[in-house]
Design a protein around this motif. Structure first.
Motif, PDB file in Angstrom:
ATOM      1  N   SER A   1      11.247 -16.838   1.070  1.00 28.31           N
ATOM      2  CA  SER A   1      12.170 -16.008   1.839  1.00 28.31           C
ATOM      3  C   SER A   1      11.714 -14.551   1.717  1.00 28.31           C
ATOM      4  CB  SER A   1      13.599 -16.164   1.303  1.00 28.31           C
ATOM      5  OG  SER A   1      14.485 -15.289   1.979  1.00 28.31           O
TER       6      SER A   1
ATOM      7  N   SER B   1      11.858 -10.676   3.319  1.00 29.34           N
ATOM      8  CA  SER B   1      12.520  -9.730   4.202  1.00 29.34           C
ATOM      9  C   SER B   1      11.539  -9.194   5.245  1.00 29.34           C
ATOM     10  CB  SER B   1      13.088  -8.557   3.403  1.00 29.34           C
ATOM     11  OG  SER B   1      13.482  -7.503   4.260  1.00 29.34           O
ATOM     12  N   SER B   2      12.017  -9.059   6.467  1.00 30.36           N
ATOM     13  CA  SER B   2      11.189  -8.484   7.527  1.00 30.36           C
ATOM     14  C   SER B   2      10.899  -7.008   7.277  1.00 30.36           C
ATOM     15  CB  SER B   2      11.888  -8.652   8.883  1.00 30.36           C
ATOM     16  OG  SER B   2      13.117  -7.951   8.899  1.00 30.36           O
ATOM     17  N   ARG B   3      11.638  -6.403   6.364  1.00 26.58           N
ATOM     18  CA  ARG B   3      11.435  -4.989   6.031  1.00 26.58           C
ATOM     19  C   ARG B   3      10.575  -4.804   4.769  1.00 26.58           C
ATOM     20  NH1 ARG B   3      16.581  -5.272   8.361  1.00 26.58           N
ATOM     21  NH2 ARG B   3      16.826  -3.822  10.114  1.00 26.58           N
ATOM     22  N   SER B   4       9.990  -5.880   4.295  1.00 30.28           N
ATOM     23  CA  SER B   4       9.062  -5.788   3.176  1.00 30.28           C
ATOM     24  C   SER B   4       7.633  -5.724   3.708  1.00 30.28           C
ATOM     25  CB  SER B   4       9.224  -6.991   2.240  1.00 30.28           C
ATOM     26  OG  SER B   4       8.872  -8.187   2.919  1.00 30.28           O
TER      27      SER B   4
ATOM     28  N   SER C   1      11.623 -15.267  -3.406  1.00 28.52           N
ATOM     29  CA  SER C   1      12.562 -14.452  -2.621  1.00 28.52           C
ATOM     30  C   SER C   1      12.160 -12.986  -2.759  1.00 28.52           C
ATOM     31  CB  SER C   1      13.993 -14.653  -3.124  1.00 28.52           C
ATOM     32  OG  SER C   1      14.893 -13.832  -2.407  1.00 28.52           O
TER      33      SER C   1
ATOM     34  N   ASN D   1      13.176  -9.253  -1.212  1.00 28.97           N
ATOM     35  CA  ASN D   1      14.253  -8.610  -0.465  1.00 28.97           C
ATOM     36  C   ASN D   1      13.808  -7.307   0.204  1.00 28.97           C
ATOM     37  OD1 ASN D   1      16.217 -10.589  -0.756  1.00 28.97           O
ATOM     38  ND2 ASN D   1      16.858  -9.821  -2.751  1.00 28.97           N
ATOM     39  N   SER D   2      14.762  -6.610   0.773  1.00 33.81           N
ATOM     40  CA  SER D   2      14.506  -5.497   1.682  1.00 33.81           C
ATOM     41  C   SER D   2      13.682  -4.372   1.044  1.00 33.81           C
ATOM     42  CB  SER D   2      15.842  -4.926   2.162  1.00 33.81           C
ATOM     43  OG  SER D   2      15.648  -3.925   3.127  1.00 33.81           O
TER      44      SER D   2
ATOM     45  N   HIS E   1      15.479  -5.584  -3.907  1.00 33.88           N
ATOM     46  CA  HIS E   1      15.235  -4.490  -2.967  1.00 33.88           C
ATOM     47  C   HIS E   1      14.416  -3.345  -3.563  1.00 33.88           C
ATOM     48  CE1 HIS E   1      18.235  -1.869  -4.952  1.00 33.88           C
ATOM     49  NE2 HIS E   1      18.880  -2.999  -5.181  1.00 33.88           N
TER      50      HIS E   1
END
Length: 203
Positions: free
Chosen positions: A84, A86-89, A102, A104-105, A123
């Motif tokens: 998983s 994040s599209s912002r990573s 996983s 995250n942002s 994040h």
């Protein structure tokens, strides 16, 4: 794509490439135990037709040395479809993301990293080049991990911590304070048991 390194880490990387339908031309290993791996040929040297290479070796320093010796090749990242992200990573070249991960942002993962099975990176973490994050590691938000560092299996790092380059964080360690370059840290809470001098160069 050719994979450089034919041991256990390579087997996992190879299967991720297969899941992504990336053609594998073969595996390179200077001291192979056999002539093939999962039906793919093993070569002792990089074939002349090689254009795309992936260094499938778990040791950070060896991986870095091989990349520096073979910088002319193209290096792609391999991301397991059951992760998983994040599209912002951002994920650097030559990095593998394994199953159950996983991210995250606004996480930034550097080049030639190993983000291993079932680890969690929260994040705004910053992971520099040639880092290995072992299985089941948990990084809270805003953690920075320096180049060439190995975070051991099952360890936990609280938010905002900065870990230097070429550190070793032992299995199951709980990190609640910043870690300077070259440190080996074990325990809960993590304690520095050894420090090495880091050469400041551009290798």
């Amino acid at each position: 794509m050719y994979l450089y390194g034919a041991n256990g880490h390579c087997k996992v990387v190879l299967e991720i490439a297969e899941l992504l339908n990336i053609p594998i031309n073969g595996v390179i290993d200077k001291s192979p135990n056999s002539s093939s791996l999962f039906g793919y040929p093993i070569y002792k040297e990089i074939p002349k037709d090689c254009k795309n290479l992936f260094v499938s070796i778990g040791d950070n320093s060896i991986r870095k040395a091989l990349v520096n010796q073979n910088s002319k090749y193209k290096y792609s990242s391999l991301i397991h479809p059951n992760s998983s992200i994040s599209s912002r990573s951002k994920i650097g070249k030559g990095t593998v993301i394994m199953a159950g991960v996983s991210i995250n942002s606004q996480v930034i993962i550097g080049n030639y990293c190993i983000i291993n099975t079932n680890c969690s990176i929260d994040h705004e973490c910053l992971i520099h080049d040639f880092v290995h994050i072992s299985p089941n590691v948990a990084l809270a938000g805003n953690v920075e991990v320096g180049e060439g560092t190995h975070i051991g299996i099952g360890s936990s790092i609280i938010q905002g911590i900065k870990i230097g380059k070429e550190c070793i964080v032992g299995a199951g360690a709980v990190i609640i304070d910043d870690i300077p370059d070259g440190s080996t840290v074990v325990g809960n809470p993590g304690k520095i048991i050894k420090t090495k001098i880091i050469q400041d160069n551009n290798d």
